[in-house]
Design an enzyme around this catalytic site. Structure first.
Site, PDB file in Angstrom:
ATOM      1  N   ASP A  31      -9.824 -15.839 -16.412  1.00  0.00           N
ATOM      2  CA  ASP A  31     -10.662 -16.272 -15.299  1.00  0.00           C
ATOM      3  C   ASP A  31     -11.779 -17.212 -15.771  1.00  0.00           C
ATOM      4  OD1 ASP A  31     -11.150 -15.556 -12.396  1.00  0.00           O
ATOM      5  OD2 ASP A  31     -13.133 -15.112 -13.227  1.00  0.00           O
ATOM      6  N   ASP A  68      -3.954   3.988   2.744  1.00  0.00           N
ATOM      7  CA  ASP A  68      -5.393   3.738   2.932  1.00  0.00           C
ATOM      8  C   ASP A  68      -5.675   2.281   3.308  1.00  0.00           C
ATOM      9  OD1 ASP A  68      -4.937   2.448   0.569  1.00  0.00           O
ATOM     10  OD2 ASP A  68      -6.527   3.437  -0.577  1.00  0.00           O
ATOM     11  N   ASP A  76       0.851  -1.191   0.000  1.00  0.00           N
ATOM     12  CA  ASP A  76       0.000   0.000   0.000  1.00  0.00           C
ATOM     13  C   ASP A  76       0.888   1.244   0.000  1.00  0.00           C
ATOM     14  OD1 ASP A  76      -1.821   2.016   0.512  1.00  0.00           O
ATOM     15  OD2 ASP A  76      -2.055   1.480   2.648  1.00  0.00           O
ATOM     16  N   GLU A  82      -7.848 -20.338 -16.684  1.00  0.00           N
ATOM     17  CA  GLU A  82      -8.308 -20.968 -15.448  1.00  0.00           C
ATOM     18  C   GLU A  82      -9.530 -21.782 -15.842  1.00  0.00           C
ATOM     19  OE1 GLU A  82      -9.986 -20.022 -10.989  1.00  0.00           O
ATOM     20  OE2 GLU A  82     -10.766 -19.037 -12.763  1.00  0.00           O
ATOM     21  N   ASP A  84      -1.813  -1.247  -3.864  1.00  0.00           N
ATOM     22  CA  ASP A  84      -2.121  -0.490  -5.080  1.00  0.00           C
ATOM     23  C   ASP A  84      -0.983  -0.606  -6.096  1.00  0.00           C
ATOM     24  OD1 ASP A  84      -0.164   1.391  -4.041  1.00  0.00           O
ATOM     25  OD2 ASP A  84      -1.759   2.052  -2.675  1.00  0.00           O
ATOM     26  N   ASP A 113      -6.978 -18.072  -4.529  1.00  0.00           N
ATOM     27  CA  ASP A 113      -8.209 -18.808  -4.222  1.00  0.00           C
ATOM     28  C   ASP A 113      -7.961 -20.009  -3.325  1.00  0.00           C
ATOM     29  OD1 ASP A 113      -9.788 -17.164  -5.841  1.00  0.00           O
ATOM     30  OD2 ASP A 113      -9.418 -18.394  -7.627  1.00  0.00           O
TER      31      ASP A 113
HETATM   32  C1  GLC Z   1     -11.965 -17.259 -10.418  1.00  0.00           C
HETATM   33  C2  GLC Z   1     -11.102 -16.351  -9.588  1.00  0.00           C
HETATM   34  C3  GLC Z   1     -11.760 -16.119  -8.282  1.00  0.00           C
HETATM   35  C4  GLC Z   1     -13.084 -15.451  -8.544  1.00  0.00           C
HETATM   36  C5  GLC Z   1     -13.935 -16.245  -9.511  1.00  0.00           C
HETATM   37  C6  GLC Z   1     -15.057 -15.412 -10.048  1.00  0.00           C
HETATM   38  O1  GLC Z   1     -12.076 -18.513  -9.876  1.00  0.00           O
HETATM   39  O2  GLC Z   1      -9.822 -16.887  -9.469  1.00  0.00           O
HETATM   40  O3  GLC Z   1     -10.983 -15.347  -7.409  1.00  0.00           O
HETATM   41  O4  GLC Z   1     -13.766 -15.282  -7.339  1.00  0.00           O
HETATM   42  O5  GLC Z   1     -13.216 -16.679 -10.625  1.00  0.00           O
HETATM   43  O6  GLC Z   1     -14.561 -14.405 -10.883  1.00  0.00           O
HETATM   44 CA    CA Z   2      -3.387   2.186  -1.169  1.00  0.00          CA
END
Ligand code: GLC
Ligand code: CA
Length: 567
Positions: free
Chosen positions: A213, A32, A28, A269, A36, A343
């Site tokens: 994703d 905050d 950070d 993924e 970032d 995750d």
């Molecule tokens: C994938 C991401 C996960 C997210 C999900 C929905 O599995 O790695 O973090 O919550 O998709 O986008």
């Molecule tokens: Ca920040």
């Protein structure tokens, strides 16, 4: 350097090591409490020193943060908390100066419900953006009442129904994740045009790839049948949303229209992926993606409710899965190698041993086991320090929507007691990976001057980057050595994998061969010394080990040794 000519083409992304940054938790810069982009910029020297080639950065786009940025409201803007597009451009060019490539997270199975497309879509049935999403009429109640039931029994990955009723038009929309993450309708060519246009815009900026994703979920079974009911609650969506009828067609279109025009890497993924599906997604013919993340080894233990359990996978179960992916993709598709990410819980806590006596040694063993396999290795931020799971006593400390929703769903329905759910969350919650990066033993582990959005693991006094950079035997320097070895030893990248000691309950072992060179990797997954006949054989020179001294004919607790026998 010659390679296995018939099987493996050379590619930079096969030789690379990827480092995943979860920006909210990395550093950070403005106090905050939220990591970032400028925080990442401050640590590029650190990442270059580690020696990784690529940074995969979890989503940094504009988002209301229902799912920490995986709910995107504008793909071509930056999340306010993370900075500005100017900050991003600086990060990209500075990263390149540090010889670090940048891979963006591409979240296009769904958007945020605050994305302009969805704001339009929900307005009326004849809105031009209506068909950007998946809308269905309510199902009629069997008892003849006028109840407006969801179109089918599908459950969301984040608990509850996968359908949300929208009053404006009296219809339901599909959301495989939270109700603030409506699924895009990829069958609509305008959706594909818009997504591909946006990807092209990022490629033109000079980014180096995409991590896609849940990309296996973009094509849904058009008959929308009820799923098999799980835990007596909702129907399983997996067979109807994963690896759907058009997924390969859409990815080939993406490849032709965008990916093939740039020198970028792609990793999908792919929830629900099988070996046979992976051979299509990550085919070495280059028609879709470069590689995929499979889920079998992180789902090796069946959950007691949903995915939740506090049991750990046994080595034989783990080995069977890893060996299957290694041998079956050989020459046909490329593997991604990971033990943890944003995750999953911390890898050393799940697959190693995070007690003070074994944390460092087992973190090094796990890293070796992963980095010597065939595929592209992924390091999740903090794994190079051996960061561990945190322990929360109260549900209030959890931040993750999946964990919080699951706690309520399973305790409300009486499927698990609050104590059981707390045990499961502490073991598996995604929050374990998302605690702030531990930079120093100072305030908030050097992550932030303000109040961090998620609690800092109290072990930061002992486990932090500053301490490790001052210790040549640290987990950090061990990772640095593994990465260097990959960059200088072709058999680590291109060698054919062959399993060894397949009947052992304690030792995971395999060899890799390339043009007559043989690499042998031995890993003791237990806290005991284990006899190992193979160790007494002439396996060549030792390349790396987590012990300085060895016991003849045995591997000590969590000991790993890697040998190279030259042709
Ligand atoms: C994938 C991401 C996960 C997210 C999900 C929905 O599995 O790695 O973090 O919550 O998709 O986008
Ligand atoms: Ca920040």
């Amino acid at each position: 350097m010659p390679v296995n000519k018939d099987t493996e083409k050379k590619a930079w992304w096969k030789e690379a090591v990827i480092y995943q940054i979860y920006p909210r938790s990395f550093a950070d810069s403005n106090g905050d409490g939220i990591g970032d982009l400028n925080g990442i910029r401050r640590h590029l020297d650190y990442l270059e020193k580690l020696g990784v080639d690529v940074l995969w950065i979890s989503p940094v786009y504009k988002s209301p943060n229902d799912d920490n940025g995986y709910d995107i409201s504008d793909y071509q803007d930056i999340m306010t908390e993370f900075g500005t597009m100017e900050d991003f451009d600086c990060l990209l060019s500075e990263a390149h100066e540090h010889h670090l490539k940048i891979v963006m997270d591409l979240v296009v199975n769904h958007t945020s419900d605050e994305h302009a497309w969805f704001v339009e879509s929900r307005k009326s049935k004849d809105n031009p953006h209506r068909d950007f999403y998946i809308w269905k009429d309510p199902k009629k109640a069997e008892d003849g009442s006028d109840a407006l039931l969801p179109p089918n029994n599908w459950g969301s990955c984040f608990s509850g129904s996968a359908w949300q009723f929208d009053k404006a038009t009296g219809m339901y929309y599909l959301h495989c994740f939270s109700k603030k993450q409506p699924d895009l309708n990829w069958d609509n060519p305008k959706v594909r045009d818009s997504v591909f246009g946006m990807m092209d815009w990022w490629c033109k900026k000079g980014i180096d790839g995409f991590r896609m994703d849940v990309i296996s979920m973009i094509s849904k079974d058009p008959s929308f049948p009820d799923g098999k009911v799980m835990d007596g609650l909702y129907g399983d969506i997996t067979p109807y949303v994963c690896n759907g009828p058009h997924v390969h067609e859409y990815l080939k279109e993406m490849n032709t229209r965008v990916l093939s025009r740039y020198d970028i890497m792609t990793v999908g993924e792919t929830a629900g992926v099988t070996v046979d599906e992976a051979k299509k997604y990550a085919s070495s013919d280059g028609s879709e993606l470069n590689m995929v993340f499979q889920f079998e080894h992180v789902g090796a233990v069946p959950g007691k409710v949903g995915k939740w359990t506090d049991e750990k996978p046994s080595l034989p179960v783990l080995r069977k899965i890893l060996n299957k992916w290694q041998t079956e993709l050989e020459g046909k598709a490329w593997n991604s190698l990971y033990f943890g990410n944003h995750d999953q819980p911390r890898s050393v806590s799940r697959f190693g041993n995070d007690s003070p006596a074994f944390r460092v040694i087992s973190a090094k063993m796990l890293a070796t086991c992963l980095h010597m396999m065939k595929g592209t290795p992924y390091i999740f931020e903090g794994d190079e320090l051996g960061m561990t799971n945190i322990h929360f006593d109260s549900l209030e400390d959890f931040r993750d929507i999946e964990s919080i929703n699951a706690y309520h769903e399973y305790t409300d329905k009486g499927l698990a007691t609050p104590e059981e759910m707390m045990r499961y969350l502490n073991e598996l919650s995604r929050d374990n990976a998302r605690t702030p990066m531990q930079w120093t033993d100072g305030k908030n582990a050097g992550f932030s001057d303000g109040t961090p959005w998620s609690r800092v693991n109290p072990n930061y006094k002992e486990i932090n980057a500053e301490v490790e950079l001052a210790d040549p035997d640290s987990v950090f320097f061990y990772y640095q050595k593994l990465i260097r070895l990959r960059h200088t030893t072709p058999v680590i990248v291109y060698g054919i994998f062959r399993p060894l000691l397949e009947d052992s309950n304690e030792i995971y072992a395999y060899e890799r061969t390339l043009d007559g060179d043989t690499l042998t990797c031995l890993c003791n997954f237990t806290d005991k010394e284990v006899a190992c006949d193979l160790c007494s054989k002439d396996l060549g020179n030792e390349l790396i080990s987590n012990y300085k001294e060895h016991v003849p004919g045995a591997l000590q607790a969590y000991e790993t040794r890697v040998f190279l026998k030259k042709n």
